[in-house]
Design a protein around this motif. Structure first.
Motif, PDB file in Angstrom:
ATOM      1  N   SER A  72       2.338   6.702  -6.629  1.00 36.29           N
ATOM      2  CA  SER A  72       1.365   7.776  -7.375  1.00 36.29           C
ATOM      3  C   SER A  72       1.585   9.172  -7.228  1.00 36.29           C
ATOM      4  O   SER A  72       1.437   9.979  -7.971  1.00 36.29           O
ATOM      5  N   THR A  85      -2.860 -10.525   1.435  1.00 33.73           N
ATOM      6  CA  THR A  85      -3.473 -10.017   0.385  1.00 33.73           C
ATOM      7  C   THR A  85      -4.485 -10.969  -0.223  1.00 33.73           C
ATOM      8  O   THR A  85      -5.496 -10.617  -1.134  1.00 33.73           O
ATOM      9  N   ASP A 137      -3.895   8.161 -10.899  1.00 30.37           N
ATOM     10  CA  ASP A 137      -4.765   7.176 -10.461  1.00 30.37           C
ATOM     11  C   ASP A 137      -4.676   5.699 -10.561  1.00 30.37           C
ATOM     12  O   ASP A 137      -5.205   5.078  -9.726  1.00 30.37           O
ATOM     13  N   ARG A 138      -3.887   5.439 -11.672  1.00 32.65           N
ATOM     14  CA  ARG A 138      -4.036   3.840 -11.702  1.00 32.65           C
ATOM     15  C   ARG A 138      -2.412   3.300 -11.561  1.00 32.65           C
ATOM     16  O   ARG A 138      -2.174   2.455 -12.637  1.00 32.65           O
ATOM     17  N   ALA A 167      -0.550   0.693 -10.381  1.00 26.57           N
ATOM     18  CA  ALA A 167      -0.809  -0.369  -9.608  1.00 26.57           C
ATOM     19  C   ALA A 167       0.734  -1.017  -9.266  1.00 26.57           C
ATOM     20  O   ALA A 167       1.261  -1.602 -10.157  1.00 26.57           O
ATOM     21  N   THR A 207       2.429  -4.166  -7.758  1.00 31.78           N
ATOM     22  CA  THR A 207       1.769  -5.532  -7.202  1.00 31.78           C
ATOM     23  C   THR A 207       2.989  -6.479  -6.718  1.00 31.78           C
ATOM     24  O   THR A 207       4.233  -5.798  -7.015  1.00 31.78           O
ATOM     25  N   CYS A 262       5.834  -2.756 -10.984  1.00 33.49           N
ATOM     26  CA  CYS A 262       4.823  -1.842 -11.442  1.00 33.49           C
ATOM     27  C   CYS A 262       4.743  -1.901 -12.771  1.00 33.49           C
ATOM     28  O   CYS A 262       5.855  -1.667 -13.476  1.00 33.49           O
ATOM     29  N   ALA A 281       2.603  -0.197 -14.987  1.00 34.70           N
ATOM     30  CA  ALA A 281       2.030   1.000 -15.358  1.00 34.70           C
ATOM     31  C   ALA A 281       2.775   1.990 -16.535  1.00 34.70           C
ATOM     32  O   ALA A 281       1.943   2.388 -17.405  1.00 34.70           O
ATOM     33  N   ASN A 340       0.839  -1.437  -0.130  1.00 33.79           N
ATOM     34  CA  ASN A 340       0.183   0.020   0.054  1.00 33.79           C
ATOM     35  C   ASN A 340       0.818   1.370  -0.139  1.00 33.79           C
ATOM     36  O   ASN A 340       0.442   2.309  -0.658  1.00 33.79           O
ATOM     37  N   ASN A 350       2.403   1.868  -3.343  1.00 34.97           N
ATOM     38  CA  ASN A 350       1.207   2.399  -4.284  1.00 34.97           C
ATOM     39  C   ASN A 350       0.991   3.558  -4.228  1.00 34.97           C
ATOM     40  O   ASN A 350       1.113   4.600  -4.898  1.00 34.97           O
TER      41      ASN A 350
END
Ligand code: ARG
Length: 574
Positions: free
Chosen positions: A11, A502, A22-23, A25, A27, A39, A41, A4, A7
């Motif tokens: 961001s 998770t 906003d996206r 992510a 992982t 990531c 993204a 978290n 993330n």
């Protein structure tokens, strides 16, 4: 949780670069040999920003490095962003796990009210292998949803009102003088569960070939459903004898229902419901039966109309399920109703769901969800049978696997907990079921399920026993320690702890407990590798020893929590 934090922080970096934040992510890594988190993204951003993904990944990595030092961000061709967190950050994560009674699993901010329908046994028939999956999967989903903070009610939904009741009573009539139920002063016979267990299969086989018998059973069903005194009292006696047995079997499995409602419970809703459907002009007669169309314009194959009432007025499976929804709506107004029911009933349930929405029994936004599962097969790939070819009773199955468990347990395990064979046996049974994706059939393989080493419930219980006995021998229980992570084995355990935390959300979303099974098994494996790499109790470096105890404690707590959600009871020794 580190994931978290990553993330959030990444961001922030994207936002500062003027990119959509906003996206982003982050992982867990697909390649744990290369990094711990990743990531993807940059690939998406590359399209939006018309720049090469690698350039985006590089800029993001640099922005991250300027602001944060708890993780190293590295771009990797052709545009991934890989993260490796510092040992310091992992040590902090471990401390947090040990300070959090939920081992890193958050409760939902938006609790839903959920009814889970996951029993469905028919009265007068003992529970058998066919009831195993619904009970095991349903119980686990119930515990999972509740653990995540939802308000959940489990309903056994007994089959106590359908044609099977007429069959049993017709069978009883042939064996006993039942006139005591119908006004005569003769004593009423005392029938036992064994009688019922014999009569039901015989009667149901006979009804297939003997038309007169079948008609008689149907008539009895009808008279019972009209609550004719004699039949109704007889029915109550049959229910009493068999429900207590069904309850005993579920208790052996450690499966608990909040509601012991049956198909009979909702009976008073049937007539008003059918009347209201008729008033809305939704039903019509077809071949003497009352039906409703449930086709939708987008259907490729037309769905047959749902059958609501037969010409003789007897209740039908569909009208019972619909009336049950009327009652559930009135008593609970649930946001969701989950049906943990055999995949072969998919059409029936879809018809019921559509009809319930169309006729306004439940609001449009109520989620009615069928959670299907496959069958339990024997080693021959066909539905699991006894050696003689009959259906295996659930209690016999539990006895068989408990016996096998007992053979493997140490004498001390039994003295410490006389229930250990049953608990270990049920752990094997449940984990063997839950670890495979529920939609598939699985092969019931007792020898494999019960093994102490392998992907089994016994292996998990054994690992937990190992941890508990270690902590009992150590002078510390692993709490209140400032751990210092330094080795690869320790890091691996910590990553698996996070992955387990998770997995709950993923299992909840897809209604697949196997995600938790996989994650807790991976954790046990990583722990056992770590355990084999050090000598915890004799370690002289106090900091190392404390770290190991803290790690062991966190794993023990997380495993116990996962096993609870899976419906598996721990044992003190094995
Ligand atoms: N009693 C049914 C049977 O034996 C199963 C009930 C499943 N649940 C439901 N709401 N229809 O087939």
């Amino acid at each position: 949780m580190l994931i978290n934090q990553l993330n959030q922080d990444l961001s922030l970096c994207a936002g500062q670069l003027g990119w959509p934040a906003d996206r982003i992510a982050v992982t867990y890594s697909d390649r744990p040999d290369l990094c711990q988190f990743q990531c993807n993204a940059p690939f998406r951003l590359a399209k939006e920003l018309h720049r090469p993904p690698m350039a985006i990944a590089t800029e993001l990595a640099e922005a991250f490095a300027r602001k944060f030092n708890y993780a190293a961000a590295a771009p990797a061709a052709p545009g991934f962003l890989n993260f490796t967190v510092t040992d310091n950050a992992l040590s902090r994560q471990l401390k947090e796990f040990n300070e959090d009674s939920r081992c890193g699993v958050e409760k939902t901010p938006a609790p839903r009210r959920i009814i889970i329908d996951y029993g469905g046994p028919n009265i007068a028939k003992p529970l058998h292998v066919g009831h195993l999956r619904s009970a095991v999967i349903g119980e686990s989903l119930k515990r999972l949803a509740r653990f995540l903070g939802h308000q959940v009610y489990g309903d056994v939904h007994l089959g106590d009102w359908g044609t099977q009741m007429g069959l049993v009573i017709a069978g009883l009539e042939e064996r006993y003088d039942l006139s005591g139920y119908f006004g005569s002063s003769l004593p009423r016979p005392r029938f036992t569960l064994d009688d019922l267990n014999e009569i039901y299969p015989q009667a149901s086989a006979r009804a297939k070939t003997d038309e007169a018998f079948r008609e008689k059973a149907q008539e009895i069903t009808c008279r019972l459903q009209n609550r004719e005194k004699g039949y109704y009292t007889l029915w109550q006696d049959v229910c009493e004898v068999s429900v207590s047995d069904i309850q005993k079997d579920y208790r052996k499995l450690d499966v608990e229902f909040d509601l012991w409602y049956g198909e009979s419970t909702c009976d008073r809703y049937v007539d008003p419901m059918l009347q209201s459907m008729a008033e809305k002009g939704l039903t019509y007669e077809s071949d003497g039966a009352l039906v409703m169309d449930v086709n939708q314009p987008e259907d490729e194959k037309p769905m047959p109309p749902i059958l609501l009432r037969k010409s003789n007025g007897a209740r039908l499976y569909a009208s019972t399920d619909l009336a049950t929804l009327c009652q559930r709506q009135e008593e609970f107004a649930p946001d969701e109703v989950w049906y943990v029911v055999d995949a072969r009933q998919a059409l029936h349930l879809e018809q019921v769901f559509r009809c319930a929405k169309k006729s306004g029994i439940v609001p449009k936004e109520t989620r009615l969800i069928h959670i299907p599962f496959g069958t339990v097969n024997g080693k021959d790939g066909k539905p699991f049978k006894t050696r003689e070819g009959g259906t295996m009773k659930l209690k016999d199955l539990i006895a068989m696997i408990s016996e096998a468990a007992e053979q493997l347990l140490s004498p001390g395990a039994l003295t410490q907990d006389p229930q250990a064979p049953r608990k270990v046996g049920c752990a094997a049974l449940k984990f063997g079921d839950l670890v495979c994706n529920r939609i598939k059939n699985y092969i019931f393989d007792l020898e494999k399920f019960i093994q102490f080493d392998g992907k089994t419930g016994s292996y998990l219980l054994y690992t937990l026993v190992r941890i508990r006995s270690l902590l009992a021998k150590a002078e510390s229980d692993g709490t209140g320690i400032d751990p210092v992570i330094t080795t690869q084995e320790e890091r691996d355990v910590l990553m698996k702890l996070q992955l387990l935390a998770t997995s709950y959300q993923q299992a909840y979303e897809e209604k697949l407990p196997n995600y938790i099974c996989e994650a807790v098994y991976d954790l046990a494996n990583a722990y056992n590798v770590f355990y084999g790499s050090c000598r915890i109790l004799s370690e002289e470096n106090q900091q190392k020893k404390n770290t190991w105890l803290a790690l062991s404690r966190a794993v023990g707590e997380a495993m116990e929590q996962a096993l609870f959600v899976l419906g598996i009871e721990p044992v003190p020794a094995m």
